[in-house]
Design a protein around this motif. Structure first.
Motif, PDB file in Angstrom:
ATOM      1  N   VAL A   1       0.865  -1.180   0.000  1.00 61.04           N
ATOM      2  CA  VAL A   1       0.000   0.000   0.000  1.00 61.04           C
ATOM      3  C   VAL A   1       0.902   1.230   0.000  1.00 61.04           C
ATOM      4  CG1 VAL A   1      -1.993  -1.091   1.111  1.00 61.04           C
ATOM      5  CG2 VAL A   1      -0.183  -0.116   2.527  1.00 61.04           C
ATOM      6  N   ILE A   2       0.338   2.374  -0.380  1.00 57.08           N
ATOM      7  CA  ILE A   2       1.117   3.612  -0.474  1.00 57.08           C
ATOM      8  C   ILE A   2       0.285   4.768   0.063  1.00 57.08           C
ATOM      9  CG2 ILE A   2       2.402   2.809  -2.496  1.00 57.08           C
ATOM     10  CD1 ILE A   2       0.597   4.654  -4.197  1.00 57.08           C
ATOM     11  N   HIS A   3       0.923   5.933   0.217  1.00 53.96           N
ATOM     12  CA  HIS A   3       0.216   7.176   0.491  1.00 53.96           C
ATOM     13  C   HIS A   3      -0.004   7.929  -0.822  1.00 53.96           C
ATOM     14  CE1 HIS A   3       1.680   7.228   4.891  1.00 53.96           C
ATOM     15  NE2 HIS A   3       0.377   7.061   4.891  1.00 53.96           N
ATOM     16  N   ASN A   4      -1.215   8.419  -1.024  1.00 55.61           N
ATOM     17  CA  ASN A   4      -1.435   9.296  -2.169  1.00 55.61           C
ATOM     18  C   ASN A   4      -1.083  10.727  -1.767  1.00 55.61           C
ATOM     19  OD1 ASN A   4      -3.602  10.276  -0.673  1.00 55.61           O
ATOM     20  ND2 ASN A   4      -5.170   9.295  -1.931  1.00 55.61           N
ATOM     21  N   MET A   5      -1.360  11.688  -2.633  1.00 53.00           N
ATOM     22  CA  MET A   5      -0.946  13.056  -2.354  1.00 53.00           C
ATOM     23  C   MET A   5      -1.742  13.687  -1.207  1.00 53.00           C
ATOM     24  SD  MET A   5       1.474  15.015  -3.336  1.00 53.00           S
ATOM     25  CE  MET A   5       1.948  14.469  -4.971  1.00 53.00           C
ATOM     26  N   ARG A   6      -2.844  13.083  -0.828  1.00 59.34           N
ATOM     27  CA  ARG A   6      -3.593  13.572   0.335  1.00 59.34           C
ATOM     28  C   ARG A   6      -3.155  12.880   1.624  1.00 59.34           C
ATOM     29  NH1 ARG A   6      -7.319  13.210  -3.730  1.00 59.34           N
ATOM     30  NH2 ARG A   6      -8.003  11.142  -3.071  1.00 59.34           N
ATOM     31  N   GLY A   7      -2.169  11.998   1.518  1.00 62.32           N
ATOM     32  CA  GLY A   7      -1.706  11.277   2.697  1.00 62.32           C
ATOM     33  C   GLY A   7      -2.597  10.115   3.075  1.00 62.32           C
ATOM     34  N   GLU A   8      -3.484   9.706   2.182  1.00 57.18           N
ATOM     35  CA  GLU A   8      -4.382   8.579   2.440  1.00 57.18           C
ATOM     36  C   GLU A   8      -3.716   7.271   2.017  1.00 57.18           C
ATOM     37  OE1 GLU A   8      -8.449  11.105   1.342  1.00 57.18           O
ATOM     38  OE2 GLU A   8      -7.374   9.960  -0.192  1.00 57.18           O
ATOM     39  N   VAL A   9      -4.051   6.194   2.722  1.00 61.63           N
ATOM     40  CA  VAL A   9      -3.537   4.871   2.356  1.00 61.63           C
ATOM     41  C   VAL A   9      -4.371   4.325   1.200  1.00 61.63           C
ATOM     42  CG1 VAL A   9      -3.124   2.518   3.140  1.00 61.63           C
ATOM     43  CG2 VAL A   9      -2.718   4.432   4.691  1.00 61.63           C
ATOM     44  N   VAL A  10      -3.706   4.006   0.094  1.00 64.78           N
ATOM     45  CA  VAL A  10      -4.387   3.509  -1.099  1.00 64.78           C
ATOM     46  C   VAL A  10      -3.620   2.291  -1.627  1.00 64.78           C
ATOM     47  CG1 VAL A  10      -5.324   5.781  -1.700  1.00 64.78           C
ATOM     48  CG2 VAL A  10      -3.104   5.081  -2.610  1.00 64.78           C
TER      49      VAL A  10
ATOM     50  N   LYS B   1       6.910  22.629   4.797  1.00 64.24           N
ATOM     51  CA  LYS B   1       7.249  23.944   4.235  1.00 64.24           C
ATOM     52  C   LYS B   1       7.800  23.718   2.835  1.00 64.24           C
ATOM     53  CE  LYS B   1      10.040  24.746   7.725  1.00 64.24           C
ATOM     54  NZ  LYS B   1       9.698  23.618   8.599  1.00 64.24           N
ATOM     55  N   ASN B   2       7.063  24.166   1.851  1.00 62.82           N
ATOM     56  CA  ASN B   2       7.481  23.934   0.463  1.00 62.82           C
ATOM     57  C   ASN B   2       7.368  25.209  -0.356  1.00 62.82           C
ATOM     58  OD1 ASN B   2       5.603  21.286   1.279  1.00 62.82           O
ATOM     59  ND2 ASN B   2       7.583  20.748   0.405  1.00 62.82           N
ATOM     60  N   LEU B   3       8.282  25.356  -1.293  1.00 65.88           N
ATOM     61  CA  LEU B   3       8.123  26.303  -2.388  1.00 65.88           C
ATOM     62  C   LEU B   3       7.672  25.491  -3.589  1.00 65.88           C
ATOM     63  CD1 LEU B   3      11.366  28.477  -1.972  1.00 65.88           C
ATOM     64  CD2 LEU B   3       9.044  28.983  -1.166  1.00 65.88           C
ATOM     65  N   VAL B   4       6.542  25.877  -4.184  1.00 65.47           N
ATOM     66  CA  VAL B   4       5.906  25.072  -5.224  1.00 65.47           C
ATOM     67  C   VAL B   4       5.673  25.925  -6.464  1.00 65.47           C
ATOM     68  CG1 VAL B   4       3.952  23.582  -5.783  1.00 65.47           C
ATOM     69  CG2 VAL B   4       4.733  23.762  -3.411  1.00 65.47           C
ATOM     70  N   SER B   5       6.255  25.519  -7.573  1.00 63.63           N
ATOM     71  CA  SER B   5       6.098  26.257  -8.823  1.00 63.63           C
ATOM     72  C   SER B   5       4.637  26.239  -9.283  1.00 63.63           C
ATOM     73  CB  SER B   5       6.978  25.623  -9.903  1.00 63.63           C
ATOM     74  OG  SER B   5       6.656  26.136 -11.188  1.00 63.63           O
ATOM     75  N   PRO B   6       4.149  27.354  -9.845  1.00 69.44           N
ATOM     76  CA  PRO B   6       2.784  27.347 -10.402  1.00 69.44           C
ATOM     77  C   PRO B   6       2.643  26.403 -11.588  1.00 69.44           C
ATOM     78  CG  PRO B   6       3.938  29.406 -10.917  1.00 69.44           C
ATOM     79  CD  PRO B   6       4.788  28.670  -9.933  1.00 69.44           C
ATOM     80  N   LYS B   7       3.766  25.957 -12.146  1.00 71.01           N
ATOM     81  CA  LYS B   7       3.711  24.988 -13.250  1.00 71.01           C
ATOM     82  C   LYS B   7       3.482  23.555 -12.752  1.00 71.01           C
ATOM     83  CE  LYS B   7       6.767  27.566 -16.365  1.00 71.01           C
ATOM     84  NZ  LYS B   7       8.015  27.527 -17.167  1.00 71.01           N
ATOM     85  N   LEU B   8       3.653  23.345 -11.430  1.00 73.76           N
ATOM     86  CA  LEU B   8       3.529  21.998 -10.889  1.00 73.76           C
ATOM     87  C   LEU B   8       2.074  21.729 -10.518  1.00 73.76           C
ATOM     88  CD1 LEU B   8       5.244  19.517 -10.070  1.00 73.76           C
ATOM     89  CD2 LEU B   8       5.395  20.501  -7.784  1.00 73.76           C
ATOM     90  N   ALA B   9       1.470  20.745 -11.163  1.00 75.07           N
ATOM     91  CA  ALA B   9       0.070  20.398 -10.917  1.00 75.07           C
ATOM     92  C   ALA B   9      -0.019  19.116 -10.110  1.00 75.07           C
ATOM     93  CB  ALA B   9      -0.672  20.237 -12.241  1.00 75.07           C
ATOM     94  N   GLY B  10      -1.068  19.027  -9.283  1.00 75.61           N
ATOM     95  CA  GLY B  10      -1.313  17.814  -8.511  1.00 75.61           C
ATOM     96  C   GLY B  10      -0.724  17.826  -7.121  1.00 75.61           C
ATOM     97  N   PHE B  11       0.066  18.874  -6.791  1.00 67.26           N
ATOM     98  CA  PHE B  11       0.726  18.915  -5.483  1.00 67.26           C
ATOM     99  C   PHE B  11      -0.285  19.186  -4.378  1.00 67.26           C
ATOM    100  CE2 PHE B  11       2.542  21.335  -1.991  1.00 67.26           C
ATOM    101  CZ  PHE B  11       3.607  20.541  -1.607  1.00 67.26           C
ATOM    102  N   GLY B  12      -0.087  18.516  -3.243  1.00 64.89           N
ATOM    103  CA  GLY B  12      -0.883  18.773  -2.050  1.00 64.89           C
ATOM    104  C   GLY B  12      -0.088  18.399  -0.816  1.00 64.89           C
TER     105      GLY B  12
END
Length: 533
Positions: free
Chosen positions: A64-73, A506-517
């Motif tokens: 199993v893994i964590h998705n971008m929301r931190g949920e177990v999937v 604490k992250n710096l996230v480019s506006p070009k990066l999609a899907g980040f959470g």
């Protein structure tokens, strides 16, 4: 391991840029992300740091893994069931699960991998996380009569894995997302020993495979065509850059050289937020920033000395002035938002004034033989980042007011944690613990006397150990939480590790990066991200 020093890094980087320009010309999507530092190893059964975890989430996939929301999937396992008593779990593996060399991934590979990590010959620091599995603790501790064949993991067929537990474990699925539960390719692991700097020695099963590892420069991962969801992976190449210099990383981000960072220089936080707006991201995190005390060494074996040091630390000042409000003052071991718990134990002086704390600290040190011209000398070790250095300087200044003279030992990320892991001598050392799963046991197990991998300060308290064993055997969640709360209060009172701050992501996230959470685990798998044109 390939030995490339920092003075060689610019040449490696120039070669990388040439390669990437050629790839970009062919339409490849390339993602540049910062990392906390270079990994000491990428063998999942020998890793222990967050920097390594970021890489392993891309290179390998567990049941199993964590998705971008931190949920177990689902990961390699597409489904699972548990017996009525919670002690037998059955996982059904994907029919199209493969290794990066095209070999089918079988349930027997997981059996091999679980046996490998609990085998004492492997020297895995994280093996005790798997003690809920039947016979894992006895095997890892080389108990008389124990055998790897008795481990409660078996493969009835190529697509079915069964895990038998000593007792019901409420956090099992969370636990299985951890790198300790990642599979290794049996033939590769047995033959090559998973040399981290040699891509030829690696066969992995994640969304990416290792292409290049140049220490102090970069780690390049390319998309794995044999990954079961390869069609859903939008980024072709991800380059990880070690970025312990946070100011330099922020400059590289603003110049467009990085599209994601894993930390922010605290002294620039307000200015970066003003300039970059929503590209600056702050969120809650299951993590605590500690000072580990060497309790096996005089005078730090004296709880009066440890309490005095803790009393004198102005956590609110450090959180606000040093970290720019991006961290929370920590008055206990366990961070907020933890699962399977209630009220956390906190220090009894939390609401005392600064002057009251200082008076008590002086009295405690005097009773322990210090003061009146007899200073307490402390060597404080920490890994190099601007935030860590400023924190150490602030603490040293605060300690100076009660007669403590502090000398710094500052080393890079890999050297610092390897030194502590290998039992190097120290007085006080900076440490951070990031929750592997949302359960108080994951923070409290650090203080068990038999936890040779992570009880770095060699703390030993028989009552605490007994409570942790009692909690492990307790099936009722509420009663278990009460037992753990009592254990929590012991370490919060005796302070073998001094909690200073609770982290935020604490992250710096480019506006070009999609899907980040952001999520409580700090999990950022590249496979769930994409880049806008």
């Amino acid at each position: 391991m390939l030995d490339v020093t920092r003075r060689h890094a610019p040449f490696a980087f120039a070669a990388l840029l040439a390669t990437l320009r050629a790839a970009a010309a062919q339409g490849s999507v390339i993602f540049h992300r910062g990392n906390d530092g270079d990994p000491e190893t990428l063998d999942p059964h020998r890793t222990s740091t967050v920097a390594e975890a970021h890489l392993l989430r891309d290179l390998r996939e567990g049941l199993v893994i964590h998705n971008m929301r931190g949920e177990v999937v689902p990961g390699v396992a597409e489904s699972w069931t548990a017996s009525a008593d919670g002690k037998l779990w059955r996982f059904s593996l994907r029919a199209n699960a493969k290794w990066s060399n095209g070999d089918p991934l079988r349930a027997s590979d997981f059996v091999y991998s679980f046996k490998r990590i609990v085998d004492p010959e492997t020297g895995a620091k994280y093996a005790n996380l798997l003690y809920p599995i039947r016979k894992a603790e006895a095997i890892h501790k080389a108990a008389i009569g124990s055998s790897l064949d008795e481990l409660g993991v078996r493969a009835p067929d190529e697509r079915t894995l069964e895990i038998e537990l000593e007792r019901p474990t409420p956090y099992l699925l969370e636990l299985l997302t951890h790198q300790s539960a990642l599979p290794v390719h049996p033939a590769t692991a047995a033959k090559a020993g998973l040399a981290p700097a040699d891509p030829r020695s690696w066969v992995t099963n994640g969304a990416y495979r290792l292409k290049e590892f140049i220490p102090n420069s970069h780690i390049r991962l390319d998309r794995n065509p044999h990954f079961h969801d390869a069609a859903g992976v939008k980024i072709d190449t991800v380059i990880f850059y070690p970025a312990p210099d946070l100011i330099a990383a922020a400059r590289r981000f603003q110049a467009g050289e990085l599209q994601l960072t894993t930390d922010i220089p605290a002294e620039q936080f307000k200015e970066l937020r003003r300039k970059l707006g929503e590209q600056v991201r702050i969120g809650p995190y299951l993590a605590t920033y500690f000072l580990i005390i060497n309790t096996a060494k005089q005078p730090f074996d004296d709880p009066r000395v440890r309490r005095a040091l803790s009393l004198q630390i102005d956590r609110d000042f450090i959180a606000d002035r040093i970290w720019g409000g991006t961290m929370l003052p920590a008055y206990g071991v366990i961070p907020p938002h933890i699962g399977n718990y209630g009220e956390r134990a906190e220090m009894d002086f939390r609401y005392a004034s600064v002057l009251e704390r200082e008076d008590e600290a002086k009295q405690l040190l005097a009773a322990a033989g210090f003061g009146n011209g007899v200073p307490l000398h402390i060597e404080l070790r920490f890994n190099t980042t601007d935030n860590n250095r400023h924190t150490a300087e602030a603490i040293a200044e605060q300690w100076h007011a009660i007669g403590v003279e502090t000398r710094f030992v500052e080393t890079d990320f890999r050297t610092h944690f390897a030194y502590l892991r290998d039992g190097g001598d120290f007085d006080v050392a900076r440490y951070g613990w990031i929750g592997d799963y949302s359960d108080p046991q994951n923070f409290l197990f650090l203080f068990q006397s038999d936890n040779a991998g992570f009880n770095i300060g060699k703390y030993a308290n028989p009552r605490f150990d007994a409570l942790m064993k009692l909690a492990a055997d307790e099936l009722d969640i509420a009663r278990r939480a009460a037992i753990l709360r009592e254990a929590d209060s012991i370490v919060t009172t005796e302070q073998p590790w001094i909690p200073v701050l609770h982290y935020s992501t604490k992250n710096l996230v480019s506006p070009k990066l999609a899907g980040f959470g952001q999520n409580l685990r700090g999990a950022i798998p590249t496979r769930f991200l994409s880049l806008k044109a």
